[in-house]
Write a protein that holds these residues in place. Structure first.
Motif, PDB file in Angstrom:
ATOM      1  N   LYS A  32       0.841  -1.198   0.000  1.00  0.00           N
ATOM      2  CA  LYS A  32       0.000   0.000   0.000  1.00  0.00           C
ATOM      3  C   LYS A  32       0.878   1.251   0.000  1.00  0.00           C
ATOM      4  N   ASN A  33       1.912   1.254   0.856  1.00  0.00           N
ATOM      5  CA  ASN A  33       2.819   2.405   0.891  1.00  0.00           C
ATOM      6  C   ASN A  33       3.550   2.577  -0.437  1.00  0.00           C
ATOM      7  N   LEU A  34       3.950   1.454  -1.052  1.00  0.00           N
ATOM      8  CA  LEU A  34       4.616   1.516  -2.345  1.00  0.00           C
ATOM      9  C   LEU A  34       3.688   2.090  -3.412  1.00  0.00           C
ATOM     10  N   ALA A  35       2.432   1.657  -3.405  1.00  0.00           N
ATOM     11  CA  ALA A  35       1.453   2.172  -4.371  1.00  0.00           C
ATOM     12  C   ALA A  35       1.234   3.671  -4.174  1.00  0.00           C
ATOM     13  N   ILE A  36       1.198   4.124  -2.944  1.00  0.00           N
ATOM     14  CA  ILE A  36       1.029   5.554  -2.659  1.00  0.00           C
ATOM     15  C   ILE A  36       2.249   6.330  -3.156  1.00  0.00           C
ATOM     16  N   ASP A  37       3.447   5.780  -2.940  1.00  0.00           N
ATOM     17  CA  ASP A  37       4.670   6.433  -3.420  1.00  0.00           C
ATOM     18  C   ASP A  37       4.694   6.507  -4.943  1.00  0.00           C
ATOM     19  N   ILE A  38       4.266   5.428  -5.605  1.00  0.00           N
ATOM     20  CA  ILE A  38       4.226   5.418  -7.068  1.00  0.00           C
ATOM     21  C   ILE A  38       3.229   6.454  -7.565  1.00  0.00           C
ATOM     22  N   GLN A  39       2.079   6.534  -6.929  1.00  0.00           N
ATOM     23  CA  GLN A  39       1.069   7.523  -7.328  1.00  0.00           C
ATOM     24  C   GLN A  39       1.617   8.941  -7.184  1.00  0.00           C
ATOM     25  N   SER A  40       2.281   9.208  -6.090  1.00  0.00           N
ATOM     26  CA  SER A  40       2.857  10.535  -5.859  1.00  0.00           C
ATOM     27  C   SER A  40       3.911  10.853  -6.917  1.00  0.00           C
ATOM     28  N   GLU A  41       4.761   9.888  -7.225  1.00  0.00           N
ATOM     29  CA  GLU A  41       5.801  10.090  -8.239  1.00  0.00           C
ATOM     30  C   GLU A  41       5.185  10.333  -9.614  1.00  0.00           C
ATOM     31  N   LEU A  42       4.149   9.581  -9.958  1.00  0.00           N
ATOM     32  CA  LEU A  42       3.486   9.770 -11.245  1.00  0.00           C
ATOM     33  C   LEU A  42       2.830  11.144 -11.342  1.00  0.00           C
ATOM     34  N   GLN A  43       2.243  11.611 -10.259  1.00  0.00           N
ATOM     35  CA  GLN A  43       1.637  12.943 -10.273  1.00  0.00           C
ATOM     36  C   GLN A  43       2.703  14.008 -10.468  1.00  0.00           C
ATOM     37  N   ASP A  44       3.853  13.855  -9.807  1.00  0.00           N
ATOM     38  CA  ASP A  44       4.945  14.814  -9.972  1.00  0.00           C
ATOM     39  C   ASP A  44       5.458  14.813 -11.410  1.00  0.00           C
ATOM     40  N   GLN A  45       5.638  13.623 -11.983  1.00  0.00           N
ATOM     41  CA  GLN A  45       6.131  13.538 -13.355  1.00  0.00           C
ATOM     42  C   GLN A  45       5.109  14.093 -14.345  1.00  0.00           C
ATOM     43  N   ASP A  46       3.831  13.852 -14.096  1.00  0.00           N
ATOM     44  CA  ASP A  46       2.785  14.386 -14.969  1.00  0.00           C
ATOM     45  C   ASP A  46       2.803  15.913 -14.942  1.00  0.00           C
ATOM     46  N   LYS A  47       2.956  16.476 -13.756  1.00  0.00           N
ATOM     47  CA  LYS A  47       3.032  17.938 -13.621  1.00  0.00           C
ATOM     48  C   LYS A  47       4.260  18.475 -14.358  1.00  0.00           C
ATOM     49  N   THR A  48       5.388  17.781 -14.219  1.00  0.00           N
ATOM     50  CA  THR A  48       6.605  18.210 -14.893  1.00  0.00           C
ATOM     51  C   THR A  48       6.434  18.164 -16.412  1.00  0.00           C
ATOM     52  N   LEU A  49       5.828  17.091 -16.912  1.00  0.00           N
ATOM     53  CA  LEU A  49       5.597  16.987 -18.356  1.00  0.00           C
ATOM     54  C   LEU A  49       4.662  18.086 -18.851  1.00  0.00           C
ATOM     55  N   ASN A  50       3.623  18.391 -18.089  1.00  0.00           N
ATOM     56  CA  ASN A  50       2.716  19.468 -18.481  1.00  0.00           C
ATOM     57  C   ASN A  50       3.440  20.816 -18.490  1.00  0.00           C
ATOM     58  N   ASP A  51       4.313  21.026 -17.502  1.00  0.00           N
ATOM     59  CA  ASP A  51       5.072  22.274 -17.459  1.00  0.00           C
ATOM     60  C   ASP A  51       6.034  22.378 -18.640  1.00  0.00           C
ATOM     61  N   MET A  52       6.566  21.249 -19.091  1.00  0.00           N
ATOM     62  CA  MET A  52       7.485  21.255 -20.227  1.00  0.00           C
ATOM     63  C   MET A  52       6.735  21.402 -21.550  1.00  0.00           C
ATOM     64  N   GLN A  53       5.522  20.912 -21.596  1.00  0.00           N
ATOM     65  CA  GLN A  53       4.765  20.906 -22.839  1.00  0.00           C
ATOM     66  C   GLN A  53       4.368  22.325 -23.270  1.00  0.00           C
ATOM     67  N   ASN A  54       4.031  23.185 -22.332  1.00  0.00           N
ATOM     68  CA  ASN A  54       3.603  24.542 -22.673  1.00  0.00           C
ATOM     69  C   ASN A  54       4.699  25.339 -23.386  1.00  0.00           C
ATOM     70  N   PRO A  55       5.936  25.378 -22.881  1.00  0.00           N
ATOM     71  CA  PRO A  55       6.971  26.105 -23.630  1.00  0.00           C
ATOM     72  C   PRO A  55       7.250  25.488 -24.994  1.00  0.00           C
ATOM     73  N   MET A  56       7.148  24.166 -25.105  1.00  0.00           N
ATOM     74  CA  MET A  56       7.385  23.523 -26.394  1.00  0.00           C
ATOM     75  C   MET A  56       6.304  23.916 -27.393  1.00  0.00           C
ATOM     76  N   ALA A  57       5.069  24.036 -26.942  1.00  0.00           N
ATOM     77  CA  ALA A  57       3.986  24.462 -27.830  1.00  0.00           C
ATOM     78  C   ALA A  57       4.242  25.896 -28.285  1.00  0.00           C
ATOM     79  N   ASN A  58       4.692  26.760 -27.368  1.00  0.00           N
ATOM     80  CA  ASN A  58       5.011  28.135 -27.737  1.00  0.00           C
ATOM     81  C   ASN A  58       6.168  28.180 -28.722  1.00  0.00           C
ATOM     82  N   LEU A  59       7.146  27.320 -28.537  1.00  0.00           N
ATOM     83  CA  LEU A  59       8.284  27.262 -29.438  1.00  0.00           C
ATOM     84  C   LEU A  59       7.841  26.819 -30.829  1.00  0.00           C
ATOM     85  N   GLY A  60       6.909  25.874 -30.881  1.00  0.00           N
ATOM     86  CA  GLY A  60       6.375  25.417 -32.167  1.00  0.00           C
ATOM     87  C   GLY A  60       5.654  26.537 -32.896  1.00  0.00           C
ATOM     88  N   GLU A  61       4.865  27.305 -32.162  1.00  0.00           N
ATOM     89  CA  GLU A  61       4.169  28.439 -32.785  1.00  0.00           C
ATOM     90  C   GLU A  61       5.162  29.474 -33.299  1.00  0.00           C
TER      91      GLU A  61
END
Length: 102
Positions: A32-61
């Motif tokens: 259970k603790n491992l699953a919670i840690d994985i969920q937290s890590e995935l949320q952090d990585q998802d946020k990081t990817l979203n933060d990276m995606q916005n500048p890349m979209a601006n660069l494409g434009e």
């Protein structure tokens, strides 16, 4: 005597089962603790990817606008500007090569 031996055997089996249940509970808690840690890590990585995606979209434009401007420039009168551009790029890369190679 036989009944007493059976009773003792049953108690031993129940004790053993209780130990196994306790071990299983510890493993479930760890999972259970491992699953919670994985969920937290995935949320952090998802946020990081979203933060990276916005500048890349601006660069494409920005790249699309630049290419559009280059297309308009090349369709304009004369072709000397393209010769100057090619000359500039050639000199730039030669300068970079010279600086890198020494």
């Amino acid at each position: 005597m036989a009944a007493r031996a059976r009773y003792r055997h049953t108690e031993d089996m129940e004790d053993h089962n209780n130990k196994l249940i306790g071990q299983l509970g510890n493993k479930v808690h760890s999972l259970k603790n491992l699953a919670i840690d994985i969920q937290s890590e995935l949320q952090d990585q998802d946020k990081t990817l979203n933060d990276m995606q916005n500048p890349m979209a601006n660069l494409g434009e920005m790249f699309k606008k630049t290419m559009s401007a280059m297309g308009q420039l090349s369709q304009g009168g004369g072709s000397w500007h393209m010769c100057y551009l090619i000359l500039f790029v050639f000199i730039f890369f030669m300068l970079v090569k010279y600086l890198i190679m020494g």
